[in-house]
Design a protein around this motif. Sequence first.
Motif, PDB file in Angstrom:
ATOM      1  N   LEU A 200      80.240  34.311  79.049  1.00  0.00           N
ATOM      2  CA  LEU A 200      79.492  35.534  78.788  1.00  0.00           C
ATOM      3  C   LEU A 200      77.997  35.273  78.660  1.00  0.00           C
ATOM      4  CD1 LEU A 200      81.780  37.320  76.155  1.00  0.00           C
ATOM      5  CD2 LEU A 200      81.768  37.615  78.637  1.00  0.00           C
ATOM      6  N   HIS A 201      77.608  34.031  78.397  1.00  0.00           N
ATOM      7  CA  HIS A 201      76.194  33.702  78.193  1.00  0.00           C
ATOM      8  C   HIS A 201      75.397  33.657  79.492  1.00  0.00           C
ATOM      9  CE1 HIS A 201      76.721  32.671  73.937  1.00  0.00           C
ATOM     10  NE2 HIS A 201      77.821  32.029  74.280  1.00  0.00           N
ATOM     11  N   PHE A 202      76.043  33.448  80.612  1.00  0.00           N
ATOM     12  CA  PHE A 202      75.313  33.166  81.839  1.00  0.00           C
ATOM     13  C   PHE A 202      74.862  34.447  82.541  1.00  0.00           C
ATOM     14  CE2 PHE A 202      77.736  29.286  81.138  1.00  0.00           C
ATOM     15  CZ  PHE A 202      76.708  28.358  81.221  1.00  0.00           C
ATOM     16  N   THR A 203      73.618  34.433  82.982  1.00  0.00           N
ATOM     17  CA  THR A 203      73.027  35.535  83.727  1.00  0.00           C
ATOM     18  C   THR A 203      72.879  35.108  85.185  1.00  0.00           C
ATOM     19  OG1 THR A 203      70.754  34.761  83.430  1.00  0.00           O
ATOM     20  CG2 THR A 203      71.687  36.163  81.683  1.00  0.00           C
ATOM     21  N   PRO A 204      72.693  36.061  86.103  1.00  0.00           N
ATOM     22  CA  PRO A 204      72.414  35.675  87.494  1.00  0.00           C
ATOM     23  C   PRO A 204      71.200  34.757  87.609  1.00  0.00           C
ATOM     24  CG  PRO A 204      72.962  38.002  87.372  1.00  0.00           C
ATOM     25  CD  PRO A 204      72.843  37.525  85.958  1.00  0.00           C
ATOM     26  N   GLU A 205      70.196  34.975  86.758  1.00  0.00           N
ATOM     27  CA  GLU A 205      68.992  34.147  86.816  1.00  0.00           C
ATOM     28  C   GLU A 205      69.281  32.709  86.391  1.00  0.00           C
ATOM     29  OE1 GLU A 205      68.105  38.270  86.865  1.00  0.00           O
ATOM     30  OE2 GLU A 205      69.222  37.139  85.337  1.00  0.00           O
ATOM     31  N   ILE A 206      70.044  32.536  85.309  1.00  0.00           N
ATOM     32  CA  ILE A 206      70.393  31.181  84.862  1.00  0.00           C
ATOM     33  C   ILE A 206      71.237  30.488  85.919  1.00  0.00           C
ATOM     34  CG2 ILE A 206      71.674  29.837  83.149  1.00  0.00           C
ATOM     35  CD1 ILE A 206      70.856  31.902  81.051  1.00  0.00           C
ATOM     36  N   LEU A 207      72.184  31.187  86.504  1.00  0.00           N
ATOM     37  CA  LEU A 207      73.038  30.597  87.536  1.00  0.00           C
ATOM     38  C   LEU A 207      72.224  30.232  88.775  1.00  0.00           C
ATOM     39  CD1 LEU A 207      76.156  32.924  87.222  1.00  0.00           C
ATOM     40  CD2 LEU A 207      75.950  30.559  86.428  1.00  0.00           C
ATOM     41  N   SER A 208      71.233  31.056  89.101  1.00  0.00           N
ATOM     42  CA  SER A 208      70.368  30.743  90.244  1.00  0.00           C
ATOM     43  C   SER A 208      69.582  29.461  89.995  1.00  0.00           C
ATOM     44  CB  SER A 208      69.416  31.915  90.503  1.00  0.00           C
ATOM     45  OG  SER A 208      68.532  31.620  91.558  1.00  0.00           O
ATOM     46  N   ARG A 209      69.061  29.302  88.794  1.00  0.00           N
ATOM     47  CA  ARG A 209      68.326  28.075  88.453  1.00  0.00           C
ATOM     48  C   ARG A 209      69.249  26.866  88.467  1.00  0.00           C
ATOM     49  NH1 ARG A 209      66.299  28.614  82.907  1.00  0.00           N
ATOM     50  NH2 ARG A 209      65.397  26.556  83.351  1.00  0.00           N
ATOM     51  N   ILE A 210      70.498  27.054  88.041  1.00  0.00           N
ATOM     52  CA  ILE A 210      71.470  25.961  88.070  1.00  0.00           C
ATOM     53  C   ILE A 210      71.693  25.495  89.513  1.00  0.00           C
ATOM     54  CG2 ILE A 210      73.961  25.530  87.838  1.00  0.00           C
ATOM     55  CD1 ILE A 210      73.783  27.058  85.150  1.00  0.00           C
ATOM     56  N   ARG A 211      71.878  26.443  90.414  1.00  0.00           N
ATOM     57  CA  ARG A 211      72.084  26.082  91.826  1.00  0.00           C
ATOM     58  C   ARG A 211      70.841  25.433  92.424  1.00  0.00           C
ATOM     59  NH1 ARG A 211      74.472  31.383  91.681  1.00  0.00           N
ATOM     60  NH2 ARG A 211      76.757  31.293  91.871  1.00  0.00           N
ATOM     61  N   GLU A 212      69.672  25.978  92.086  1.00  0.00           N
ATOM     62  CA  GLU A 212      68.424  25.436  92.624  1.00  0.00           C
ATOM     63  C   GLU A 212      68.214  23.984  92.206  1.00  0.00           C
ATOM     64  OE1 GLU A 212      65.424  28.076  91.262  1.00  0.00           O
ATOM     65  OE2 GLU A 212      65.975  29.695  92.648  1.00  0.00           O
ATOM     66  N   LYS A 213      68.702  23.627  91.036  1.00  0.00           N
ATOM     67  CA  LYS A 213      68.562  22.251  90.563  1.00  0.00           C
ATOM     68  C   LYS A 213      69.479  21.296  91.326  1.00  0.00           C
ATOM     69  CE  LYS A 213      68.318  19.459  86.377  1.00  0.00           C
ATOM     70  NZ  LYS A 213      68.316  19.451  84.885  1.00  0.00           N
ATOM     71  N   GLY A 214      70.461  21.830  92.022  1.00  0.00           N
ATOM     72  CA  GLY A 214      71.396  20.994  92.760  1.00  0.00           C
ATOM     73  C   GLY A 214      72.739  20.843  92.093  1.00  0.00           C
ATOM     74  N   ILE A 215      72.933  21.487  90.936  1.00  0.00           N
ATOM     75  CA  ILE A 215      74.232  21.457  90.252  1.00  0.00           C
ATOM     76  C   ILE A 215      75.242  22.232  91.080  1.00  0.00           C
ATOM     77  CG2 ILE A 215      75.457  22.240  88.182  1.00  0.00           C
ATOM     78  CD1 ILE A 215      72.753  21.770  86.685  1.00  0.00           C
ATOM     79  N   GLN A 216      76.402  21.644  91.283  1.00  0.00           N
ATOM     80  CA  GLN A 216      77.449  22.258  92.107  1.00  0.00           C
ATOM     81  C   GLN A 216      78.304  23.177  91.245  1.00  0.00           C
ATOM     82  OE1 GLN A 216      79.775  19.414  94.282  1.00  0.00           O
ATOM     83  NE2 GLN A 216      80.838  20.963  95.494  1.00  0.00           N
ATOM     84  N   LEU A 217      78.277  24.469  91.550  1.00  0.00           N
ATOM     85  CA  LEU A 217      78.998  25.468  90.771  1.00  0.00           C
ATOM     86  C   LEU A 217      80.331  25.774  91.439  1.00  0.00           C
ATOM     87  CD1 LEU A 217      78.652  27.270  88.250  1.00  0.00           C
ATOM     88  CD2 LEU A 217      77.719  29.029  89.751  1.00  0.00           C
ATOM     89  N   CYS A 218      81.435  25.565  90.711  1.00  0.00           N
ATOM     90  CA  CYS A 218      82.788  25.784  91.221  1.00  0.00           C
ATOM     91  C   CYS A 218      83.539  26.696  90.260  1.00  0.00           C
ATOM     92  CB  CYS A 218      83.544  24.463  91.363  1.00  0.00           C
ATOM     93  SG  CYS A 218      82.723  23.227  92.366  1.00  0.00           S
TER      94      CYS A 218
END
Length: 370
Positions: A200-218
């Motif tokens: 519930l804590h994650f926003t589209p913006e936080i997830l976008s930054r996670i992907r931009e850093k190279g973290i693989q989201l599954c």
Amino acid sequence: MLTKDFSFELPEELIAQLPTEERGASRMMVLDAPESGAETAASTASGANRYHRMVADIVDLLPANTVMVVNNSRVRRARLEATTRNGGTVEVLLLRHIHETGKGGCDGAWEVMLSKAKRRRPGEILGLPGDRQLEIRERQDSDSWLVTIQPGIDDDYLQQYGRVPLPPYIRRMHQDIDLDRYQTVYAETTGSVAAPTAGLHFTPEILSRIREKGIQLCSITLHVGLGTFLPVRAERITDHAMHREEYTISKETARAVEQARAAGRPVLAVGTTSVRALESSWQDDNTLATGAQSTDIFIYPGYRFRAVDMLFTNFHTPESTLLMLVSAFAGKERILAAYQEAVQLRYRFFSYGDAMLINRWSRPLLQNQP
């Protein structure tokens, strides 16, 4: 171990009754890996390797080569109000649909929880909104019933007549805000009776930054079930039986986790549900079983984790299986000390509360900060 060993004092006012004004604005306690790879009792008591951030800071803390696994189950509007023939009211919580007809269709039998359960009898007919009837068939166990609803209902029906199944420690009626905030932004597959609340804590913006850093989201899909609502009633935790929950792991997620484990890269599970799915599926050949599965795994101190290196989670209820799981992951004394500090610092607890990031990986997260 005894259930009472996982008790702690929690002032009622620290139980979050509403989400933060903005999603993602919660605090985050970090339990980091020690420099030496071993933590002493003295360092545990002093709070070494324990520090405080905000949820958005997780992007800076995580290594760029992390595999991050979330649970994309969507919460069903699973609470209905039924009426007896005498005009009384009974609350129905739909736990699990048993027969399906067509895509998204729900017909026939359901496993449910019923209020005023001691008064209920097999053969009793209850009225539901929208000219439906619920027939009580038989008890499944001490907590749930098998019922039949006719005509059949689907998620469109529940969107119209159902209510958000808020947990019992949220002592208010559901509000419009819950329709959005008691659902993760990446929820896809409907089937849970409670939110996988860490997400519930994650926003589209936080997830976008996670992907931009190279973290693989599954993602995995685990439908949260009855066990979320039930206390541990056994005196010894080994006498407690977990309810079975259904989950699915895709080949893509399995491959990402397997490759990370083989390369020594960290795997972060978002929420205890992701932990339970990954640990249930990990096999002796260091691969994950894929496809539709189910689990009744009970993780408590002494468990050896094989698939997960980091855990992002909320603060859990005293004497709960979730508290036992995080105690297994971080160490019971370390968790109880952290919870004591969280109370002192007025952290918000449970579903709408603050977060905790626990690192068991080989290197401290502080090394990754810019």
